[in-house]
Design an enzyme around this catalytic site. Structure first.
Site, short mmCIF file in Angstrom:
data_model
loop_
_atom_site.label_atom_id
_atom_site.label_comp_id
_atom_site.label_asym_id
_atom_site.label_seq_id
_atom_site.Cartn_x
_atom_site.Cartn_y
_atom_site.Cartn_z
N LYS A 160 8.60 7.51 -1.65
CA LYS A 160 9.02 5.86 -1.89
C LYS A 160 7.61 5.08 -3.36
O LYS A 160 8.38 5.03 -3.87
CB LYS A 160 9.43 5.28 -1.07
CG LYS A 160 10.36 5.68 0.61
CD LYS A 160 10.35 4.51 1.43
CE LYS A 160 8.85 4.99 2.47
NZ LYS A 160 8.71 6.05 2.71
N ARG A 193 11.75 -1.33 8.38
CA ARG A 193 11.38 0.11 8.66
C ARG A 193 12.03 -0.13 10.76
O ARG A 193 12.27 0.95 10.92
CB ARG A 193 9.54 0.92 8.97
CG ARG A 193 9.47 1.18 8.30
CD ARG A 193 8.13 1.77 8.70
NE ARG A 193 7.48 2.75 7.67
CZ ARG A 193 6.75 2.62 7.04
NH1 ARG A 193 7.04 1.95 6.33
NH2 ARG A 193 5.59 3.89 6.79
N ARG A 249 -1.04 15.10 0.06
CA ARG A 249 -1.55 13.92 -0.55
C ARG A 249 -2.67 13.46 -0.34
O ARG A 249 -3.60 13.40 0.48
CB ARG A 249 -0.49 13.14 0.89
CG ARG A 249 -0.85 10.91 -0.31
CD ARG A 249 0.05 10.37 0.16
NE ARG A 249 0.50 10.07 1.10
CZ ARG A 249 1.41 9.21 2.10
NH1 ARG A 249 2.08 8.62 1.09
NH2 ARG A 249 1.81 9.15 2.90
N ARG A 258 -5.41 10.30 3.65
CA ARG A 258 -5.20 8.78 4.66
C ARG A 258 -5.81 9.74 6.43
O ARG A 258 -4.64 10.99 6.14
CB ARG A 258 -3.80 8.45 4.62
CG ARG A 258 -4.26 7.65 2.95
CD ARG A 258 -2.71 6.74 2.73
NE ARG A 258 -1.63 6.79 4.50
CZ ARG A 258 -0.37 6.94 4.25
NH1 ARG A 258 0.08 6.00 2.94
NH2 ARG A 258 0.84 6.26 5.06
N ARG A 288 4.55 10.47 12.80
CA ARG A 288 5.37 9.83 12.04
C ARG A 288 6.73 9.75 11.74
O ARG A 288 7.69 9.17 11.46
CB ARG A 288 4.71 9.99 10.73
CG ARG A 288 3.54 8.82 11.37
CD ARG A 288 2.81 8.80 10.08
NE ARG A 288 3.13 8.66 8.29
CZ ARG A 288 2.29 8.43 7.27
NH1 ARG A 288 2.06 10.08 7.30
NH2 ARG A 288 2.78 7.69 5.85
P1 AMP Z 1 2.84 3.57 4.84
O1 AMP Z 1 2.30 3.87 3.65
O2 AMP Z 1 4.34 2.96 4.32
O3 AMP Z 1 3.13 4.78 5.14
O4 AMP Z 1 2.15 3.06 5.47
C1 AMP Z 1 1.85 3.51 7.11
C2 AMP Z 1 1.57 2.94 7.92
O5 AMP Z 1 1.54 1.17 8.27
C3 AMP Z 1 2.91 2.91 9.19
O6 AMP Z 1 2.78 4.42 9.75
C4 AMP Z 1 3.11 2.25 10.03
O7 AMP Z 1 1.95 2.28 11.26
C5 AMP Z 1 2.40 0.57 9.00
N1 AMP Z 1 3.31 -0.07 9.01
C6 AMP Z 1 3.78 0.01 7.32
N2 AMP Z 1 5.16 -0.68 6.92
C7 AMP Z 1 5.22 -1.18 7.83
C8 AMP Z 1 6.62 -1.74 8.91
N3 AMP Z 1 7.60 -2.55 7.81
N4 AMP Z 1 6.88 -1.74 10.16
C9 AMP Z 1 5.73 -1.59 11.02
N5 AMP Z 1 4.70 -0.45 10.29
C10 AMP Z 1 4.83 -0.30 9.32
#
Ligand code: AMP
Length: 209
Positions: A13, A88, A122, A152, A163
């Site tokens: 994404k 999400r 990554r 990360r 996840r």
């Molecule tokens: P990402 O970088 O999008 O993979 O997000 C990393 C982490 O941030 C996720 O595993 C969640 O813990 C948190 N996170 C990001 N976006 C959201 C969202 N829309 N709702 C809840 N948690 C989020």
């Protein structure tokens, strides 16, 4: 254009958002990036979010929704934006319905085996935030700015499994949610970045007609 990118963690994404953002001259709003920045800066939101993120759990809806509302009110969002990683949950999608009229929900569709390889390989640049795969890095340095790259915490194997489970349970139902609204379009993103972008472009054009 107001666009949502749906898809599992590691589906690509962020990479596609960056390209589409450049082509359409609209900002990408990545809730993951905003939260990581908040943690780095030690803000109240960051403190609330950290424990959830470390475990691969979702940050509570009210925290993320408040953050997105604030961001979408900024002037650069007036002519459109790409939401990467938001909504999400169905509750987040319903909250978004109250504040925005989304044109397209683009589903970045990638098979599980590719997702696991992308997440485990990554690396992120600590300086500029650029994202790379280990197979393309010659050394532990960012090819763009020379900053150190790191993995990360939530890309480590024990968290990745959680996840992906959280994605299936909480986020995958949004595919149906947006299908029912008639704004879903799907791009097969199992290929290279360029191939995936062609699929993304075709999926966006299909929705414009
Ligand atoms: P990402 O970088 O999008 O993979 O997000 C990393 C982490 O941030 C996720 O595993 C969640 O813990 C948190 N996170 C990001 N976006 C959201 C969202 N829309 N709702 C809840 N948690 C989020």
């Amino acid at each position: 254009m107001k666009l949502i990118l749906l898809g599992a963690p590691g589906a690509g994404k962020g990479t596609q958002a960056e390209i589409v953002s450049r082509k359409l001259s609209i900002p990408t709003i990545s809730t993951g990036n905003i939260l990581r920045e908040a943690i780095k800066n030690g803000t109240e939101t960051g403190l609330k979010a950290k424990g959830f993120m470390d475990k691969g759990e979702l940050v509570p809806d009210e925290v993320v929704v408040a953050m997105v509302k604030e961001r979408l009110a900024e002037p650069d969002c007036q002519h459109g934006y790409i939401l990467d990683g938001f909504p999400r949950t169905v509750a987040q999608a319903e909250a978004l319905d109250q504040i925005a009229h989304i044109d397209v929900a683009l589903n970045i569709d990638t098979p599980d085996d590719i997702i696991i390889d992308r997440l485990s390989g990554r690396r992120v640049c600590a300086e500029c935030g650029g994202t790379y795969h280990t197979s393309l890095l010659k050394e532990d340095k960012c090819p763009a700015c020379g900053g150190a790259v790191y993995q990360r915490d939530d890309d480590k194997p024990e968290t990745v499994t959680n996840r992906l489970a959280v994605y299936q349970e909480k986020t995958a139902p949004l595919i149906d949610y947006y299908q029912k609204k008639g704004i879903l379009s799907t791009a097969d993103c199992r290929g290279t970045i360029e191939e995936n972008y062609r699929a993304v472009k075709a999926a966006l054009e299909a929705k414009k007609q």
